[in-house]
Design an enzyme around this catalytic site. Sequence first.
Site, PDB file in Angstrom:
ATOM      1  N   LYS A  90      46.346  32.969  13.430  1.00 32.17           N
ATOM      2  CA  LYS A  90      46.344  32.291  14.721  1.00 32.17           C
ATOM      3  C   LYS A  90      45.593  33.142  15.716  1.00 32.17           C
ATOM      4  O   LYS A  90      45.828  34.348  15.801  1.00 32.17           O
ATOM      5  CB  LYS A  90      47.801  32.086  15.199  1.00 32.17           C
ATOM      6  CG  LYS A  90      47.903  31.330  16.500  1.00 32.17           C
ATOM      7  CD  LYS A  90      47.896  29.831  16.282  1.00 32.17           C
ATOM      8  CE  LYS A  90      47.576  29.033  17.523  1.00 32.17           C
ATOM      9  NZ  LYS A  90      46.124  28.892  17.812  1.00 32.17           N
ATOM     10  N   GLN A 111      45.413  40.618  17.998  1.00 32.48           N
ATOM     11  CA  GLN A 111      46.164  39.371  17.865  1.00 32.48           C
ATOM     12  C   GLN A 111      47.341  39.519  16.887  1.00 32.48           C
ATOM     13  O   GLN A 111      48.374  38.876  17.058  1.00 32.48           O
ATOM     14  CB  GLN A 111      45.207  38.260  17.396  1.00 32.48           C
ATOM     15  CG  GLN A 111      45.657  36.852  17.742  1.00 32.48           C
ATOM     16  CD  GLN A 111      45.330  36.423  19.173  1.00 32.48           C
ATOM     17  OE1 GLN A 111      44.249  36.671  19.659  1.00 32.48           O
ATOM     18  NE2 GLN A 111      46.271  35.779  19.837  1.00 32.48           N
ATOM     19  N   LYS A 126      40.870  35.735  14.551  1.00 31.69           N
ATOM     20  CA  LYS A 126      40.017  35.443  15.710  1.00 31.69           C
ATOM     21  C   LYS A 126      38.650  35.015  15.192  1.00 31.69           C
ATOM     22  O   LYS A 126      38.253  35.399  14.099  1.00 31.69           O
ATOM     23  CB  LYS A 126      39.855  36.704  16.567  1.00 31.69           C
ATOM     24  CG  LYS A 126      39.461  36.411  17.996  1.00 31.69           C
ATOM     25  CD  LYS A 126      40.673  36.183  18.866  1.00 31.69           C
ATOM     26  CE  LYS A 126      40.300  35.750  20.267  1.00 31.69           C
ATOM     27  NZ  LYS A 126      41.451  35.787  21.186  1.00 31.69           N
ATOM     28  N   GLY A 165      41.259  28.274  21.927  1.00 32.97           N
ATOM     29  CA  GLY A 165      40.163  28.691  22.803  1.00 32.97           C
ATOM     30  C   GLY A 165      40.236  30.168  23.150  1.00 32.97           C
ATOM     31  O   GLY A 165      41.211  30.862  22.844  1.00 32.97           O
ATOM     32  N   ASP A 166      39.191  30.641  23.777  1.00 34.16           N
ATOM     33  CA  ASP A 166      39.117  31.974  24.369  1.00 34.16           C
ATOM     34  C   ASP A 166      37.943  31.857  25.360  1.00 34.16           C
ATOM     35  O   ASP A 166      37.613  30.741  25.764  1.00 34.16           O
ATOM     36  CB  ASP A 166      38.860  33.039  23.277  1.00 34.16           C
ATOM     37  CG  ASP A 166      39.092  34.466  23.761  1.00 34.16           C
ATOM     38  OD1 ASP A 166      40.230  34.938  23.720  1.00 34.16           O
ATOM     39  OD2 ASP A 166      38.119  35.121  24.214  1.00 34.16           O
ATOM     40  N   ASN A 240      40.255  30.495  33.207  1.00 35.93           N
ATOM     41  CA  ASN A 240      41.560  29.915  32.981  1.00 35.93           C
ATOM     42  C   ASN A 240      42.711  30.875  33.276  1.00 35.93           C
ATOM     43  O   ASN A 240      43.701  30.518  33.907  1.00 35.93           O
ATOM     44  CB  ASN A 240      41.584  29.589  31.483  1.00 35.93           C
ATOM     45  CG  ASN A 240      42.431  28.420  31.198  1.00 35.93           C
ATOM     46  OD1 ASN A 240      42.718  27.643  32.108  1.00 35.93           O
ATOM     47  ND2 ASN A 240      42.848  28.304  29.970  1.00 35.93           N
ATOM     48  N   SER A 379      50.682  28.214  22.262  1.00 37.08           N
ATOM     49  CA  SER A 379      49.932  27.617  21.156  1.00 37.08           C
ATOM     50  C   SER A 379      50.857  27.380  19.959  1.00 37.08           C
ATOM     51  O   SER A 379      50.769  26.362  19.280  1.00 37.08           O
ATOM     52  CB  SER A 379      48.796  28.542  20.711  1.00 37.08           C
ATOM     53  OG  SER A 379      47.646  28.328  21.495  1.00 37.08           O
TER      54      SER A 379
END
Length: 447
Positions: A90, A111, A126, A165-166, A240, A379
């Site tokens: 993820k 992550q 990622k 997203g990123d 964001n 998420s």
Amino acid sequence: MGKIVEQYIEIAKKRNPGEPEFHQTIEEVLTSLEPVLEKHPEYVEAGLIERLIEPERGISFRVTWVDDNGKVQVNRGYRYQFNSALGPYKGGLRFASNVYPGIIKFLGFEQIFKNSLTGLSIGGGKGGSDFDPNGKSDAEVMRFCQSFMTELYRHIGPETDVPAGDIGVGAREIGYLYGQYKRLVNRFEGVLTGKGLSYGGLNGRTEATGFGIVFFARNMLKACGEDIKGKKVAISGFGNVTWGTAWKLNDLGAKVITISGPDGYILDEDGVSGEKVDYLLELRGSGKNICAPYAEKFPNAKFFPGEKPWGVKADLYIPCATQNEIRIDDAKAMVANGCKFLCEGANMPTTNEALTYLMDNGVTVGPSKAANAGGVACSAIEMSQNARKMPMQKEEVYAQLETIMNTIHDSAAAAAEEYGFGYNLVAGANIAGFLKVAEAMMAQGLV
Ligand code: 2IT
């Protein structure tokens, strides 16, 4: 730094030459793990660290697409599937011109620990591309996303790997990626998160990262006997994360005095609040210089072209733009201004040198892998919503997010205390995140 840790950093450097961001995160994480490895020699014997710093799988692929002038364009796509001990891989996809394996690997490695800290069942990964959506037409972005997914789809799935997203990947990109995935597999399933609300997205996911950062910062301040209410906060970025952070800071009675963009930073002593936060939404993802138009629209604000906001006097600093935006000179300026708190919003926004300097000078730091984990936590909630096929209410999501952020803070603080670091959230987040992954990896044998 101890011998064992040094040895792993050497391995990482040799295997991943020319990838300083990846080396940086490994060094930062492993330094905190020294006392854990001393206590658990079985981890060393099982080659746990050597396995942890090597992605389980990494793919690199060509992405061919045609621009609006009919010219053929070629980009590179990546997905590094780092660790699946706790659940499906993820992590986000980043589309930016500076993307190369070193960036994706640093993000993927972080992550693993971040996702572990959420307490939810998600492994770490990622991906991304050196494609920059800024300045591209919608049609170009769609063609790129379709081409990107035409390769990626065979490596992902709701139980395998769930991207999100990123930087450079927002609602528009996720929509195009999802459409192409569905066309290819002919299944409507929760393979991406950050989706639009009309097709499975989670109420509150967009602001979740920023909200979570502020919940984390509030915990950190409280532990040091201070209230976030009334604090002057310098933040960077305009995406964001910045938007959600500004929104929640205002909600809790703090005052946001800076934002930043590619053209410099804005100092707004009246506070970035109300319609100014809405304006951030308009500017978000525009890829344009944002400070000049902000200063024009709100003339009381001061525009500092080409500068970063770290020289201003504030009670709390929250970098939300990108990696390594706080370097040693910025750290020195912060300390000279009496800085007591830094809460990292962006992934790895502080160089190791700056981080050490800040902590040696009494600054309490909230590390990104703990502080910004609210995004990926939501998420995971989106994944569960998709699996249940039942939408959730925003209030429910916010409440879960707040609980998760409080728990992350408390477990990082407790782990640091247990291993002799005192109230050191940087070490604590690394240790608490690591311990759960280590236990799962030990149980699952040599894979
Ligand atoms: O850095 C991050 O945690 C993200 N970009 C979000 C990852 C996710 O899967 O929601």
